[in-house]
Design a protein around this motif. Structure first.
Motif, PDB file in Angstrom:
ATOM      1  N   VAL A   8       0.765  -1.219  -0.106  1.00 20.45           N
ATOM      2  CA  VAL A   8      -0.018  -0.011   0.130  1.00 20.45           C
ATOM      3  C   VAL A   8       1.013   1.259   0.031  1.00 20.45           C
ATOM      4  O   VAL A   8       0.653   2.294  -0.692  1.00 20.45           O
ATOM      5  N   VAL A  25      -3.062  -5.865   5.143  1.00 23.15           N
ATOM      6  CA  VAL A  25      -4.142  -4.606   5.567  1.00 23.15           C
ATOM      7  C   VAL A  25      -5.468  -5.295   5.059  1.00 23.15           C
ATOM      8  O   VAL A  25      -5.385  -5.378   3.834  1.00 23.15           O
ATOM      9  N   TRP A  27      -8.527  -3.525   5.524  1.00 22.27           N
ATOM     10  CA  TRP A  27      -9.446  -2.536   5.393  1.00 22.27           C
ATOM     11  C   TRP A  27      -8.661  -1.156   5.853  1.00 22.27           C
ATOM     12  O   TRP A  27      -7.713  -1.138   6.259  1.00 22.27           O
ATOM     13  N   VAL A  28      -9.565  -0.105   5.257  1.00 22.37           N
ATOM     14  CA  VAL A  28      -9.058   1.363   5.610  1.00 22.37           C
ATOM     15  C   VAL A  28     -10.096   2.017   6.153  1.00 22.37           C
ATOM     16  O   VAL A  28     -11.180   1.954   5.921  1.00 22.37           O
ATOM     17  N   GLU A  44      -6.766  -3.004  10.267  1.00 20.44           N
ATOM     18  CA  GLU A  44      -7.179  -1.962   9.375  1.00 20.44           C
ATOM     19  C   GLU A  44      -5.940  -0.865   9.226  1.00 20.44           C
ATOM     20  O   GLU A  44      -5.009  -0.893  10.170  1.00 20.44           O
ATOM     21  N   VAL A 114      -6.740   0.011  -1.699  1.00 20.51           N
ATOM     22  CA  VAL A 114      -6.623  -1.055  -0.625  1.00 20.51           C
ATOM     23  C   VAL A 114      -8.166  -2.109  -1.246  1.00 20.51           C
ATOM     24  O   VAL A 114      -7.709  -3.165  -1.312  1.00 20.51           O
ATOM     25  N   SER A 115      -9.036  -1.372  -1.449  1.00 24.42           N
ATOM     26  CA  SER A 115     -10.297  -2.248  -2.066  1.00 24.42           C
ATOM     27  C   SER A 115      -9.930  -3.010  -3.451  1.00 24.42           C
ATOM     28  O   SER A 115     -10.263  -4.109  -3.530  1.00 24.42           O
TER      29      SER A 115
END
Length: 469
Positions: A8, A25, A27-28, A44, A114-115
């Motif tokens: 990321v 990671v 999720w954000v 996260e 990230v998604s």
């Protein structure tokens, strides 16, 4: 696997300031709260501008570490021109990964990246699962069938796999399999139900055991294990293998039942004397009939599976397992049956009589093999059906049993016949005068309407008396 913090940071141009970039990671999250942990699950990447963070940053960092966040991204250019040195020091001490987010990088852009990485990971997992299912399907079409699926499954999970029968016995296993270790867990509960599946985790890794077959009682099991924990993709591959193995089991059972029905029909032809027609039908199945002389073995229904590999075996309409084998090999075949009855040698023209011999010998068995020839030393009653013999006895002796006198006519008749009609010997055995015995025998003859001097009558009455014991 989910993207790492390093991936990321590289994609978004984030500058690392503290901690390792190895955490993944999942999720954000964006939060300006002094304590955002009630709204986090862990793993996260937390983004903040630090607008409410001042003074001592250690409690804030400690809460994030305890919650298990993957890292903290600090946006500069709004509340703070640079990341506070106190925050960098606290993150370094606590081991919290800390990234500097440039002013020109929107937080939402990081969330989108990230998604996308997570979506790409899921797509890759699905692709791997489909590819593995394809390889398993191709393995199932190979001549080795179920064994090939087991071998392929072990490679897909980077571990071992084993195919077990319904008792937990190993039918096929790859090197290093721990099948025996899990066999003890494959037992039904108090209601006779087997476990739907087993998952065992320990120092040696993870093991999954699943039943095969669509009925209440499994047709077998397969076990798969590895030194590492199974991922969701691996579980999908294991379930796919289970479906293929179950289809193979059910298809094999259908073929086997059809073949057994054919063999039952062939047995009927043999008993009817149609030997050539029976051979013609049996030929396409890949089997044959032994050469004469043959012998017939009769056993319980559950002996069918045990005898099929060793002789022509079929089930009668009454449920009796019947094996026709070469006479010289009959003893070796019978060793696989447990309780069984064996006829004498015969031709196919004498097969019906031999089957009757085997059936009678089986009825006299107490758990082992009984040969029909051995019944000759057990008396004539050993050749008779017990229920029929007892019914005959009750009918033949009924007039004596119903006789109202205090004299024991049945016992007197038994002593008289056992003494071969010698009055003195019989009377002495009973402890009565011979004239009393003569009177009783006269009464027996009158009640039965039979001539006690007739050898045939004596034989029938003796059989009736012995059957009544």
């Amino acid at each position: 696997m989910a993207p790492s913090l390093r991936t990321v940071a590289r994609r978004m141009g984030l500058r690392p300031l503290a901690g390792s970039l190895d955490p993944v990671v999942r999720w954000v999250a964006v939060s300006e709260l002094e304590d955002p942990t009630p709204f986090l699950e862990g793993s996260e990447l937390l983004l903040t501008t630090g607008m409410r963070l001042t003074g001592n940053f250690s409690p804030y960092v400690a809460r994030l570490v305890e919650r298990g966040v993957a890292g903290l991204g600090f946006g500069v250019g709004l509340t703070h021109d640079t990341v506070p040195s106190e925050l960098v020091a606290a993150a370094t001490t606590a081991g919290l990964p800390l990234l500097e987010v440039p002013r020109e990088t929107p937080f939402i852009a990081i969330g989108k990246v990230v998604s996308e990485l997570l979506a790409a990971e899921q797509y890759e997992e699905i692709t791997r699962a489909f590819a593995a299912q394809g390889r398993l399907t191709r393995a199932a079409l190979r001549p080795e069938g179920m064994n090939a699926v087991i071998d392929r499954l072990a490679k897909e999970v980077d571990g071992w796999a084993a195919l077990l029968d319904e008792t937990g016995g190993v039918r096929h296993a790859t090197p290093g399999a721990r099948a025996e270790d899990v066999a003890a867990d494959l037992s039904p509960d108090a209601d006779g139900r087997f476990p739907a599946s087993l998952a065992i985790s320990g120092p040696e890794g993870q093991v999954v055991v699943q039943p095969l077959g669509g009925g209440a009682r499994p047709r077998g099991f397969f076990a798969v294990g590895a030194a590492h924990a199974f991922s969701p993709v691996t579980h999908t591959v294991i379930n796919a293998a289970g479906s293929l193995l179950t289809l193979a089991v059910e298809r094999g059972n259908a073929y086997l039942e059809a073949e057994r029905r054919v063999r039952a029909a062939v047995l009927e032809l043999l008993l009817a004397g149609a030997v050539e027609q029976a051979r013609a039908i049996l030929g396409p199945l890949g089997g044959g009939l032994p050469e004469e002389p043959v012998a017939v073995l009769a056993a319980a229904p559950d002996a069918l599976d045990l005898l099929e590999p060793h002789a022509f075996t079929a089930t009668t309409a009454a449920g009796l397992t019947v094996a026709v084998t070469a006479a010289e090999a009959a003893g070796r075949v019978a060793a696989h049956a447990g309780a069984a009855g064996l006829s004498g040698p015969c031709s196919y023209g004498e097969l019906r009589g031999a089957l009757d011999q085997a059936r009678r010998a089986f009825q006299a068995s107490d758990g082992g093999l009984v040969r029909f020839a051995d019944l000759a030393g057990q008396g004539l009653l050993a050749l008779l059906d017990p229920a029929a013999a007892q019914a005959f006895s009750a009918a033949a002796l009924a007039p004596l049993s119903r006789y109202g006198s205090r004299a024991d006519l049945v016992g007197s008749l038994r002593a008289y016949l056992a003494s071969n009609g010698h009055w003195d010997a019989a009377a002495q055995r009973l402890g009565i005068h011979r004239h009393t015995l003569r009177y009783r025998m006269k009464r027996v003859a009158e009640l039965l309407g039979r001539d006690l001097d007739d050898p045939g009558v004596r034989a029938e009455l003796w059989i009736a008396l012995e059957a009544s014991r």
